[in-house]
Design an enzyme around this catalytic site. Structure first.
Site, short mmCIF file in Angstrom:
data_model
loop_
_atom_site.label_atom_id
_atom_site.label_comp_id
_atom_site.label_asym_id
_atom_site.label_seq_id
_atom_site.Cartn_x
_atom_site.Cartn_y
_atom_site.Cartn_z
N ASP A 81 80.81 36.17 18.14
CA ASP A 81 80.87 37.04 19.31
C ASP A 81 81.06 38.48 18.86
O ASP A 81 81.72 38.75 17.85
CB ASP A 81 82.02 36.63 20.24
CG ASP A 81 81.89 35.19 20.72
OD1 ASP A 81 80.85 34.87 21.30
OD2 ASP A 81 82.84 34.41 20.49
N ASP A 83 82.23 42.34 20.36
CA ASP A 83 82.80 43.19 21.41
C ASP A 83 82.58 44.64 21.03
O ASP A 83 82.54 45.00 19.84
CB ASP A 83 84.29 42.92 21.58
CG ASP A 83 84.58 41.49 22.02
OD1 ASP A 83 83.68 40.87 22.61
OD2 ASP A 83 85.69 41.00 21.75
N ASP A 181 96.83 44.05 19.07
CA ASP A 181 97.94 43.24 18.57
C ASP A 181 98.08 43.24 17.05
O ASP A 181 99.12 43.60 16.52
CB ASP A 181 97.83 41.81 19.11
CG ASP A 181 96.41 41.27 19.05
OD1 ASP A 181 95.59 41.82 18.28
OD2 ASP A 181 96.12 40.29 19.76
#
Length: 543
Positions: A81, A83, A181
């Protein structure tokens, strides 16, 4: 010093557009790493992600591939994936693409869609978020342009415990990086210039194979307790590459565990699925046990961990990992159906003592859903898929008549058969049953007809070889066959209704033209007798 005094004097709690004070939050130092140092292979980058970044950059915006894709590229892996992060707002992003959709409320992002049907691909585009802490987050006006009704009564970006309430406050790239994070997930890659932008020494942590939280781990877990689950997921996923949790990041996890109780159940359900469907479910279960998280994260996940060593559930977890590794699709309904089958089957057996098997199974399914899954987003579709797989299992026992043909034509046949195959691998049903259905699914129409006929002849031979009960006279045998039979047991030990088939009330059974298998004999028609005249002893009754 005078400059600092003037800046403090004229800055206020609402000095900036985002409602923060004029004091800039502490962020990392921007470092640009050239291609010669990071070694990313451009051939591993999805061209659609490159097109998205190029379109945004041509429109005058910043745009980078971000997050786990950059991490995987640095490790020499091909990401699944991609992003993209940008300084364009969701509305500005949407205006640049023909098929783009703004989704989410708590965290608004844009899905740019390429292709159609099952072959479609989604590139997720997010706007840089501002960094807020308790001192700066009071009375944040934000800059959300949608979902105003849901956000109108919310005046704080974080609550008293430090948990983030509002994530749609835009900011610069360095603050966006600090909000993320883990250091290895906070790097940005520009395909046009082929440079990696790093604010928190993520490149060094990739080389040291360390999973480290940005900032104080205890504070970051309070901001978003789901980061505990993400830490577990990433540590399990990257364990094969030699990664381990940094000491402070790991130490703060267990004390923060009670904070997960305040996270919405639907979000916890989604995080659980990510933990189990990224190709590392067995590693994730092992990591949960190793770090002392067998219980306490989410009730359904606790159940999966408890049953992970059972042959059937372990086979389902291993099968899910295999399919992800082969780039095949996985459905949460299949894995959860395997985990909860023990509950459904046991409750079904209990309910059949006073009910027809079909409604008994339906009731068992609904009770298990209420007990184990509850009210989560998408339950309707999830329940529908799982119900079909479960309801088809007893029908696999019937291999004569029209049942095999009707079963093979069902949309969920393949998933139900895979479920049956795992049951056979685990020793729950005979291997011969799964092999027969596998052969049947691959045969031509003529071959299927021959298989059903062969199975019918085999059953006749078995019936002939069985000793007759209740006498040997033909009339006695006929009477015995006409009586309703008690519930039979299937090959898997599950009770089947009279006649050996599994059909709902009012549903035509297979082999309806064969010997009667009704629950009660047909009522005899009563004849009205004509009164006899006195003295007419030999008068015959009227027809």
């Amino acid at each position: 010093m005078i400059k600092q005094f003037i800046q403090k004097l004229f800055s206020g709690p609402n000095a900036s557009a985002s409602g923060k004070s004029g004091t800039k939050p502490k962020t990392g130092k921007r470092i640009e790493i050239p291609a010669a140092d990071h070694g990313i292979n451009p051939e591993f980058i999805d061209q659609r992600a490159v097109d998205v970044t190029a379109t945004l950059q041509r429109a005058g915006f910043e745009a980078y591939i971000v997050g786990g894709a950059v991490r995987d590229l640095l490790l020499g892996l091909r990401p699944k994936d991609f992003d993209v992060a940008t300084n364009a707002t969701p509305e500005e992003v949407k205006s640049l693409f023909r098929r783009a959709f703004i989704i989410g409320r708590r965290f608004r992002i844009v899905h740019v869609v390429y292709g159609r049907g099952r072959e479609h691909e989604v590139i997720e585009v997010s706007t840089y978020r501002a960094l807020l802490d308790n001192a700066q987050a009071d009375t944040v006006s934000g800059n959300e342009k949608t979902a105003k009704a849901e956000l109108a009564g919310m005046q704080h970006a974080v609550d008293a415990s430090g948990r983030v309430l509002r994530d749609n406050v835009w900011g610069p790239q360095d603050e966006d990086a600090t909000r993320r994070d883990f250091t290895i997930n906070a790097m940005y890659y520009d395909p046009a210039r082929q440079v990696v932008v790093d604010f928190h020494k993520g490149m060094a942590d990739v080389r040291a194979k360390t999973l480290r939280m940005i900032g104080d781990p205890a504070t970051r877990y309070r901001e978003d307790p789901v980061r505990i689950v993400r830490a577990l997921r990433f540590s399990a996923k990257l364990a094969a590459s030699g990664f381990s949790l940094e000491a402070k990041t790991k130490k703060a996890m267990l004390p923060a565990l009670p904070l997960l109780a305040d996270v919405p159940q639907s979000r916890m359900f989604d995080e659980m699925l990510k933990l189990l469907q990224t190709g590392h479910s067995l590693a994730s279960v092992a990591q949960l046990k190793a770090l002392g998280f067998e219980t306490g994260i989410y009730p359904l996940l606790d159940l999966i961990v408890a049953r992970a060593d059972e042959p059937f559930v372990r086979a389902a977890l291993a099968d899910t990992d295999r399919r992800v590794g082969e780039n095949k699709s996985v459905a949460p309904s299949f894995l959860l159906a395997c985990v909860l089958w023990q509950d459904v089957n046991g409750l079904w057996q209990h309910k059949q003592r006073g009910m027809h098997p079909f409604p008994a199974l339906q009731e068992a399914i609904e009770e298990v859903f209420d007990q184990r899954i509850g009210d989560v987003s998408g339950r309707g579709r999830l329940a529908g898929d799982m119900r079909e797989m479960w309801m088809m299992q007893p029908r696999f026992e019937r291999r004569t008549g029209s049942t095999p043909f009707g079963l093979a034509s069902q949309p969920r046949f393949r998933a139900a058969f895979d479920f049956l195959r795992l049951r056979a691998d685990a020793g729950e049903v005979p291997e011969e049953l799964a092999t027969w259905w596998e052969d049947f699914s691959l045969e031509s129409d003529a071959g299927r007809e021959a298989m059903v006929q062969e199975q019918k002849e085999l059953q006749r031979e078995q019936q002939r070889s069985q000793p007759r009960q209740g006498g040997t006279a033909p009339r006695q045998a006929t009477q015995q066959a006409a009586r309703p039979a008690p519930p039979a047991s299937s090959a898997s030990g599950m009770a089947l209704p009279p006649g050996g088939s599994f059909e709902s009330p009012g549903q035509a059974g297979d082999g309806a033209g064969e010997a009667s298998g009704s629950d009660s004999p047909a009522k005899k028609r009563r004849r009205r007798r004509k009164p006899r005249a006195p003295g007419d002893a030999g008068a015959a009754p009227a027809a």
